[in-house]
Structures are given as structure tokens and as C-alpha cells.
Design a protein around this motif. Structure first.
Motif, PDB file in Angstrom:
ATOM      1  N   ASP A 190      10.404   2.317   1.186  1.00  0.00           N
ATOM      2  CA  ASP A 190      10.018   1.842   0.047  1.00  0.00           C
ATOM      3  C   ASP A 190       8.732   2.857  -0.514  1.00  0.00           C
ATOM      4  OD1 ASP A 190      10.410  -0.146  -2.054  1.00  0.00           O
ATOM      5  OD2 ASP A 190       8.793  -1.383  -1.418  1.00  0.00           O
ATOM      6  N   CYS A 191       8.737   3.824  -0.050  1.00  0.00           N
ATOM      7  CA  CYS A 191       7.667   4.893  -0.321  1.00  0.00           C
ATOM      8  C   CYS A 191       8.156   6.121  -0.965  1.00  0.00           C
ATOM      9  CB  CYS A 191       6.570   4.888   0.804  1.00  0.00           C
ATOM     10  SG  CYS A 191       5.216   6.346   0.606  1.00  0.00           S
ATOM     11  N   SER A 192       7.418   6.666  -2.157  1.00  0.00           N
ATOM     12  CA  SER A 192       7.823   8.133  -2.599  1.00  0.00           C
ATOM     13  C   SER A 192       6.718   9.070  -2.295  1.00  0.00           C
ATOM     14  CB  SER A 192       7.938   7.687  -4.040  1.00  0.00           C
ATOM     15  OG  SER A 192       7.150   7.332  -4.793  1.00  0.00           O
ATOM     16  N   ASN A 193       5.446   8.556  -1.771  1.00  0.00           N
ATOM     17  CA  ASN A 193       4.402   9.654  -1.548  1.00  0.00           C
ATOM     18  C   ASN A 193       4.522  10.470  -0.250  1.00  0.00           C
ATOM     19  OD1 ASN A 193       1.744  10.586  -0.615  1.00  0.00           O
ATOM     20  ND2 ASN A 193       0.918   9.328  -2.314  1.00  0.00           N
ATOM     21  N   GLU A 194       4.529  11.582  -0.436  1.00  0.00           N
ATOM     22  CA  GLU A 194       5.237  12.314   0.575  1.00  0.00           C
ATOM     23  C   GLU A 194       4.141  12.398   1.974  1.00  0.00           C
ATOM     24  OE1 GLU A 194       6.234  16.265  -0.165  1.00  0.00           O
ATOM     25  OE2 GLU A 194       7.813  15.973  -1.749  1.00  0.00           O
ATOM     26  N   LYS A 195       2.841  12.259   1.437  1.00  0.00           N
ATOM     27  CA  LYS A 195       1.683  12.364   2.269  1.00  0.00           C
ATOM     28  C   LYS A 195       1.708  10.920   3.255  1.00  0.00           C
ATOM     29  CE  LYS A 195      -2.670  13.192   4.173  1.00  0.00           C
ATOM     30  NZ  LYS A 195      -2.764  14.300   4.900  1.00  0.00           N
ATOM     31  N   ILE A 196       2.090   9.916   2.562  1.00  0.00           N
ATOM     32  CA  ILE A 196       2.236   8.594   3.326  1.00  0.00           C
ATOM     33  C   ILE A 196       3.397   8.717   4.092  1.00  0.00           C
ATOM     34  CG2 ILE A 196       2.612   6.085   3.112  1.00  0.00           C
ATOM     35  CD1 ILE A 196       0.680   6.149   0.416  1.00  0.00           C
ATOM     36  N   ILE A 197       4.340   9.121   3.686  1.00  0.00           N
ATOM     37  CA  ILE A 197       5.700   9.265   4.320  1.00  0.00           C
ATOM     38  C   ILE A 197       5.333   9.978   5.970  1.00  0.00           C
ATOM     39  CG2 ILE A 197       7.884   9.995   4.871  1.00  0.00           C
ATOM     40  CD1 ILE A 197       8.406   9.510   1.748  1.00  0.00           C
ATOM     41  N   LYS A 221      10.320  -5.264   8.179  1.00  0.00           N
ATOM     42  CA  LYS A 221      11.052  -5.041   6.971  1.00  0.00           C
ATOM     43  C   LYS A 221      10.564  -6.109   5.896  1.00  0.00           C
ATOM     44  CE  LYS A 221      15.052  -3.104   8.945  1.00  0.00           C
ATOM     45  NZ  LYS A 221      16.709  -3.241   9.182  1.00  0.00           N
ATOM     46  N   ASN A 222      10.549  -5.746   4.687  1.00  0.00           N
ATOM     47  CA  ASN A 222      10.137  -6.941   3.617  1.00  0.00           C
ATOM     48  C   ASN A 222      11.421  -7.587   3.384  1.00  0.00           C
ATOM     49  OD1 ASN A 222      11.802  -5.154   1.919  1.00  0.00           O
ATOM     50  ND2 ASN A 222      10.299  -4.377   0.731  1.00  0.00           N
ATOM     51  N   ARG A 223      11.240  -8.567   2.411  1.00  0.00           N
ATOM     52  CA  ARG A 223      12.430  -9.496   1.981  1.00  0.00           C
ATOM     53  C   ARG A 223      13.656  -9.055   1.369  1.00  0.00           C
ATOM     54  NH1 ARG A 223      11.924 -10.671  -3.668  1.00  0.00           N
ATOM     55  NH2 ARG A 223      10.202  -9.872  -4.808  1.00  0.00           N
ATOM     56  N   LEU A 224      13.369  -7.580   1.003  1.00  0.00           N
ATOM     57  CA  LEU A 224      14.464  -6.705   0.336  1.00  0.00           C
ATOM     58  C   LEU A 224      15.124  -6.128   1.660  1.00  0.00           C
ATOM     59  CD1 LEU A 224      13.211  -5.203  -2.758  1.00  0.00           C
ATOM     60  CD2 LEU A 224      14.603  -7.268  -2.679  1.00  0.00           C
ATOM     61  N   GLY A 225      14.901  -6.222   2.849  1.00  0.00           N
ATOM     62  CA  GLY A 225      15.495  -5.513   3.895  1.00  0.00           C
ATOM     63  C   GLY A 225      14.863  -4.041   4.211  1.00  0.00           C
ATOM     64  N   LYS A 226      13.727  -3.800   3.672  1.00  0.00           N
ATOM     65  CA  LYS A 226      13.393  -2.427   3.725  1.00  0.00           C
ATOM     66  C   LYS A 226      12.033  -2.129   4.497  1.00  0.00           C
ATOM     67  CE  LYS A 226      15.134  -0.605  -0.652  1.00  0.00           C
ATOM     68  NZ  LYS A 226      14.915   0.209  -2.139  1.00  0.00           N
ATOM     69  N   LYS A 227      11.978  -1.200   5.202  1.00  0.00           N
ATOM     70  CA  LYS A 227      10.770  -0.799   5.987  1.00  0.00           C
ATOM     71  C   LYS A 227       9.694  -0.143   4.991  1.00  0.00           C
ATOM     72  CE  LYS A 227      13.297   0.322  10.154  1.00  0.00           C
ATOM     73  NZ  LYS A 227      13.852   1.433  11.263  1.00  0.00           N
ATOM     74  N   ALA A 228       8.530   0.017   5.280  1.00  0.00           N
ATOM     75  CA  ALA A 228       7.527   0.303   4.483  1.00  0.00           C
ATOM     76  C   ALA A 228       7.903   2.067   4.156  1.00  0.00           C
ATOM     77  CB  ALA A 228       5.951   0.557   5.124  1.00  0.00           C
ATOM     78  N   ILE A 229       8.538   2.664   5.000  1.00  0.00           N
ATOM     79  CA  ILE A 229       8.563   4.175   4.670  1.00  0.00           C
ATOM     80  C   ILE A 229       9.764   4.364   3.762  1.00  0.00           C
ATOM     81  CG2 ILE A 229      10.419   4.611   6.853  1.00  0.00           C
ATOM     82  CD1 ILE A 229       8.866   7.219   7.057  1.00  0.00           C
ATOM     83  N   ALA A 280       0.812  -1.182   0.208  1.00  0.00           N
ATOM     84  CA  ALA A 280       0.069   0.091  -0.161  1.00  0.00           C
ATOM     85  C   ALA A 280       0.966   1.269   0.053  1.00  0.00           C
ATOM     86  CB  ALA A 280      -0.949  -0.083   1.060  1.00  0.00           C
ATOM     87  N   ALA A 281       1.998   1.371   0.754  1.00  0.00           N
ATOM     88  CA  ALA A 281       2.841   2.610   0.889  1.00  0.00           C
ATOM     89  C   ALA A 281       3.507   2.562  -0.366  1.00  0.00           C
ATOM     90  CB  ALA A 281       3.778   2.172   1.954  1.00  0.00           C
ATOM     91  N   SER A 282       3.930   1.789  -0.769  1.00  0.00           N
ATOM     92  CA  SER A 282       5.107   1.694  -2.219  1.00  0.00           C
ATOM     93  C   SER A 282       4.017   1.994  -3.553  1.00  0.00           C
ATOM     94  CB  SER A 282       5.741   0.379  -2.539  1.00  0.00           C
ATOM     95  OG  SER A 282       4.889  -0.665  -2.484  1.00  0.00           O
ATOM     96  N   ASN A 283       2.734   1.595  -3.502  1.00  0.00           N
ATOM     97  CA  ASN A 283       1.853   2.059  -4.372  1.00  0.00           C
ATOM     98  C   ASN A 283       0.929   3.364  -4.228  1.00  0.00           C
ATOM     99  OD1 ASN A 283       2.427  -0.218  -6.352  1.00  0.00           O
ATOM    100  ND2 ASN A 283       1.585  -1.439  -4.515  1.00  0.00           N
ATOM    101  N   GLY A 284       1.168   4.089  -3.147  1.00  0.00           N
ATOM    102  CA  GLY A 284       0.528   5.290  -2.936  1.00  0.00           C
ATOM    103  C   GLY A 284      -0.776   5.304  -2.390  1.00  0.00           C
TER     104      GLY A 284
END
Length: 240
Positions: A35-42, A25-33, A3-7
Motif C-alpha cells: 500500500d506504499c509508493s515511497n521507494e525509501k519506505i519500501i 494486512k489491513n481491511r483490504l487485505g494488503k500489507k503495508a509494503i 504511515a507507509a501509504s502517506n510517505g
């Protein structure tokens, strides 16, 4: 994460309200924040994390204040009151975040100095500390024995999850840190009362005598084996 990565703002909001752990963290070792580019979600994720940290900090402060008031009341009623003395404690412990092992560190607990000191390795003890945690900043210590690795959580401004392989070692560390927090608070309050010029001279003298008795007693020094739970005394207690 999806949801975070897809905005998907609405879905993220729903998940945050449900108090889902945003530090996972996901399988790539990243937290949701991460893996996200949406400023509102961040902003939403950061705000949730900050609010949670603030609640933990306020809860810790409240419990610390309550402990101080209880100790002061007891001392005012009984100037020679001395609580059970916890030992100095040291040993290797595993530190974790969201179940993931961050590393193994050497910890040393000193109730008289009011500190829980973290070292990168045992060889650095006692001259090269990595982090100093003041016992007065610890609001809660929670022990969890649900499954291996057994753990206890030290709650200050943040929650620090520390684990042991052996059940007995976990209980000992958790209980001794709780006792050390209370003992350190007692010592600070006793020191204040011993030099409080607003008190009657006889009352101050009583507190000063108790303080001298406490400071003249050496605490037992114990090292705990994280793997076996064995306790090894480093020094025997004696009164001078």
C-alpha cells in the motif's frame, strides 16, 4: 499502514525499530509494503524483513551445528548409543500467517528419511508431494498453548506457523518433530562415523553394527486426528 501509504518516513522508521509485524494486512487485505509508493519506505520494510529472516536462518544453523557436535561427542563415548525412536507421523494440519488461515494440508513426518512432507490433500499422499522440508534445515520448534487455535512453529529460513484444534495434537506434533530432527541428525552422524576411514577399525565396526541395528528396526506409523487428537497406529513396530 497509514504511515507507509502517506510517505511518513520518520514514523515508519520508528515503527520498524519497535519491531512491529510488517506482514499484517489491513481491511483490504494488503500489507503495508503493498500500500506504499515511497521507494525509501519500501526499501526500509524489505530490509527489515530480510534482516529478520537472516537472523532466524543464522540461529537455526547455530542450533543445528550445536546438535551435531553433541551427538558426535555422545557417539564417540558410546558407539552403541541409540536415542529414543520417534514414530512416523501424518495428519491434516492448518497453516497460518499472522493468524490468518492459509489452508489445510496433509503433513507426513519421516525421521528415517529426514523429511517433513507437505501434501495439498490427503489423497495425494504419498505420491504427489507439494513441498519437502528437510529436518536438517529445521533449527527450532516452538509450541504455543496460549489460546485457540493451538499452534507450533517450525523455524527454518522462515517461520512456519501450524495449528491444531486439539491441544494434545499440537503437543504431539511439536514434540515428535523435535525428536525427529534430533533422530535424523543422529542417523546422519552415525552413518558418517560408520564409514570414517580415519577411525580405528574396531571403532568403525561398532558404529556399523549400531547403524545396522537402527536401520533394521521399523518405526511405528501414526496418524493424528487434528480435531480430536486421537492417534491411529497405521503399523506396529517390529524388529527384523
Amino acid at each position: 499502514h497509514c504511515a507507509a501509504s502517506n510517505g511518513k518516513i520518520a514514523i515508519v522508521a520508528y515503527v520498524l525499530i519497535a519491531k512491529v509485524n510488517t506482514e499484517l494486512k489491513n481491511r483490504l487485505g494488503k500489507k503495508a509494503i503493498e500500500d506504499c509508493s515511497n521507494e525509501k519506505i519500501i526499501w526500509m520494510i524489505k530490509r527489515t524483513f530480510e534482516t529478520k529472516a537472516q537472523r532466524m536462518s543464522e540461529s537455526s544453523k547455530s542450533k543445528t551445528k550445536e546438535l551435531k557436535l553433541t551427538i558426535k561427542k555422545t557417539l564417540m563415548e558410546q558407539t552403541n548409543y541409540i536415542p529414543p525412536m520417534p514414530p512416523k507421523l501424518s495428519g491434516l494440519l492448518e497453516e497460518r500467517e499472522s493468524g490468518k488461515l492459509l489452508g489445510t494440508f496433509y503433513y507426513a513426518l519421516n525421521p528415517l528419511e529426514g523429511t517433513l512432507i507437505k501434501y495439498k490433500k490427503k489423497e495425494n499422499f504419498p505420491l504427489i508431494p507439494f513441498e519437502v522440508i528437510e529436518l536438517s534445515k529445521i533449527g527450532q520448534v516452538q509450541i504455543s498453548m496460549k489460546a485457540k487455535p493451538f499452534k507450533f512453529e517450525v523455524i527454518e529460513k522462515k517461520k512456519r506457523s501450524i495449528s491444531c484444534e486439539y491441544q494434545n495434537a499440537t503437543i504431539l506434533w511439536g514434540d515428535y518433530i523435535k525428536s525427529a530432527v534430533e533422530y535424523s541428525a543422529y542417523l546422519k552422524e552415525l552413518s558418517k562415523l560408520a564409514y570414517d576411514e580415519t577411525l580405528a577399525e574396531s571403532k568403525r565396526a561398532g558404529f556399523e553394527s549400531t547403524l545396522n541395528d537402527v536401520l533394521s528396526t521399523q518405526l511405528m506409523d501414526i496418524e493424528i486426528n487434528n480435531k480430536t487428537g486421537a492417534e491411529t497406529p497405521k503399523a506396529l513396530p517390529f524388529s527384523s
